[in-house]
Design a protein around this motif. Sequence first.
Motif, PDB file in Angstrom:
ATOM      1  N   UNK A 173      34.055  38.952  31.069  1.00  0.00           N
ATOM      2  CA  UNK A 173      35.095  38.336  31.889  1.00  0.00           C
ATOM      3  C   UNK A 173      35.759  39.392  32.755  1.00  0.00           C
ATOM      4  N   UNK A 174      35.774  39.148  34.056  1.00  0.00           N
ATOM      5  CA  UNK A 174      36.558  40.002  34.938  1.00  0.00           C
ATOM      6  C   UNK A 174      38.010  39.558  34.831  1.00  0.00           C
ATOM      7  N   UNK A 175      38.908  40.515  34.655  1.00  0.00           N
ATOM      8  CA  UNK A 175      40.311  40.214  34.384  1.00  0.00           C
ATOM      9  C   UNK A 175      41.064  39.887  35.669  1.00  0.00           C
ATOM     10  N   UNK A 176      40.701  38.756  36.279  1.00  0.00           N
ATOM     11  CA  UNK A 176      41.367  38.332  37.509  1.00  0.00           C
ATOM     12  C   UNK A 176      42.634  37.565  37.150  1.00  0.00           C
ATOM     13  N   UNK A 403      33.683  33.183  33.904  1.00  0.00           N
ATOM     14  CA  UNK A 403      32.476  33.715  33.263  1.00  0.00           C
ATOM     15  C   UNK A 403      31.883  34.847  34.096  1.00  0.00           C
ATOM     16  N   UNK A 404      30.754  35.361  33.666  1.00  0.00           N
ATOM     17  CA  UNK A 404      30.155  36.523  34.311  1.00  0.00           C
ATOM     18  C   UNK A 404      29.715  36.213  35.729  1.00  0.00           C
ATOM     19  N   UNK A 405      29.340  34.956  36.009  1.00  0.00           N
ATOM     20  CA  UNK A 405      28.919  34.595  37.365  1.00  0.00           C
ATOM     21  C   UNK A 405      30.101  34.643  38.330  1.00  0.00           C
ATOM     22  N   UNK A 406      31.280  34.257  37.843  1.00  0.00           N
ATOM     23  CA  UNK A 406      32.481  34.360  38.665  1.00  0.00           C
ATOM     24  C   UNK A 406      32.755  35.827  38.988  1.00  0.00           C
ATOM     25  N   UNK A 407      32.739  36.663  37.956  1.00  0.00           N
ATOM     26  CA  UNK A 407      33.010  38.080  38.165  1.00  0.00           C
ATOM     27  C   UNK A 407      32.051  38.704  39.164  1.00  0.00           C
ATOM     28  N   UNK A 408      30.771  38.366  39.040  1.00  0.00           N
ATOM     29  CA  UNK A 408      29.766  38.950  39.930  1.00  0.00           C
ATOM     30  C   UNK A 408      29.901  38.428  41.356  1.00  0.00           C
ATOM     31  N   UNK A 409      30.065  37.122  41.517  1.00  0.00           N
ATOM     32  CA  UNK A 409      30.095  36.555  42.867  1.00  0.00           C
ATOM     33  C   UNK A 409      31.377  36.896  43.608  1.00  0.00           C
ATOM     34  N   UNK A 410      32.497  37.056  42.886  1.00  0.00           N
ATOM     35  CA  UNK A 410      33.735  37.471  43.558  1.00  0.00           C
ATOM     36  C   UNK A 410      33.692  38.962  43.890  1.00  0.00           C
ATOM     37  N   UNK A 411      33.092  39.755  43.008  1.00  0.00           N
ATOM     38  CA  UNK A 411      33.037  41.202  43.225  1.00  0.00           C
ATOM     39  C   UNK A 411      32.026  41.598  44.294  1.00  0.00           C
ATOM     40  N   UNK A 412      30.947  40.839  44.422  1.00  0.00           N
ATOM     41  CA  UNK A 412      29.881  41.238  45.342  1.00  0.00           C
ATOM     42  C   UNK A 412      30.340  41.191  46.794  1.00  0.00           C
ATOM     43  N   UNK A 413      31.481  40.580  47.030  1.00  0.00           N
ATOM     44  CA  UNK A 413      32.053  40.591  48.374  1.00  0.00           C
ATOM     45  C   UNK A 413      32.354  42.022  48.811  1.00  0.00           C
ATOM     46  N   UNK A 414      32.622  42.908  47.864  1.00  0.00           N
ATOM     47  CA  UNK A 414      32.892  44.314  48.213  1.00  0.00           C
ATOM     48  C   UNK A 414      31.696  44.905  48.965  1.00  0.00           C
TER      49      UNK A 414
END
Length: 471
Positions: A173-176, A403-414
């Motif tokens: 989990x990304x701690x958003x 979940x992990x897909x949220x963390x990855x898809x939000x972070x990949x914007x970087x």
Amino acid sequence: MDSNRRDFLKKASLLSGVAISLPSINQDAFGAAPRFNMSGYAAPKIDKVRVAVIGLGMRGPGAVDRLSYIDGAEIVALCDKHPERVAKAQKILTNKGLPEAKSYSGEDGWQALLKEMELDLVYICTPWSYHAPMSIAAMKAGAHAACEVPIGLTVKECWDVVKTSEETKKHCMMLENCCYDFFEMLTLNMVRQGMFGELVHAEGAYIHDLLELNFNKNGYDNMWRLRENIKMNGNLYPTHGIGPIAQCLNINRGDRMTHLVAMQSNDFMMADRARELAAEDSFYQQFVGKKYRGNMDTTLIKTEKGKTMMVQHDVTSPRPYSRIHLLSGTKGFAQKYPKEGIAFGHSFVKEEQLKELYEKYTPELIRFIGEKAKAVGGHGGMDFMMDWRLIDCLRNGLPLDQDVYDGASWSVIVPLSCESVAKNSRTVTIPDFTRGAWRSNKPHDLTLNGGGNTGIRPKISKDQKNQLKVD
């Protein structure tokens, strides 16, 4: 000359002078593998969650403080590169009558921790470059991972985190924390109830004047955040803005982001500030002559279902703090910053009507823990609500809200925004980390969904000080 060579030369001549579009590194090359779908996955219940906190600089001490209030969470290990930070964090526990955690320090202390300790959750609050490696190592060591934002800095890192979570069946989990702010959760529930009709467009941002903090010797360890503003030129901190609106648009759970374009101003402040400081202190000479990330990045995103999103990033301009949080639907509108407002026509509803909407649509999670979260603190309570909910889900065997897909898809914007900016705002494809499962994944549940068996200790001393840190 054989026929194969003739055919090749013939085809090559046809392509002469034509720009050939090669697939970007962001394509799904890293994701073509069998997997287990982590969306909606409920891991086995954990009666007492043994937690290790790694990184005790800006964010870590606050996490130690908040977790210490949650029944069923036991902080068993603390780790930081600097041993004095570990000792300081230990006092947070002992001052409350809790036992000391096992201490780890040094550059490789976190690796020894994962090797030696039996853990249920690793809570990561380190500089960005450590996030993906530590999350992956934690899951491979048999623990769930909870990691500060962003969860990865490259497309490959995001894929590696996803694949490791699927292979180990451990949550990542990304701690958003902004997904747990009060207005954001109110509007998410209103979206679920159809109050805004069909959402068409949404906006989010991270606009926060951190210029002086980034240049502060006593701020980020070894000036790491300033160095990231030299290394990368794009939206370096998108998740605060995109997290809440992505949940409202059911990203990865009924829709997905398909492509983005990013446009960015030049830097008009950081290089100048480096020169000003270097004139007074030779320490800052190392930052003179560097090419810094531009002041304002505006990233536009389109979804599979034709919705649009705008995400902005500016941490240098002297302007008021804003995460925007704007939702525009076929029946209504919501906006936060400069103040909270909801509209169902040309005008915002009056204060009394807004209060009625809060009373009707505040989610069950906030009703259950919201006031206690405000008392403990952490950005007004949203940090504690996030931590409490994470422990609650692990103890009750519930799927995580993020979940992990949220963390990855939000972070990949970087990295993708950096790629678009470098290509003069060309369109860049966004990977589908769910590999098609977004079509059937269900939106996360806003209710406690069978939880609520955990809670904070009932008494909080009057002199309890919230350990708020600028992030």
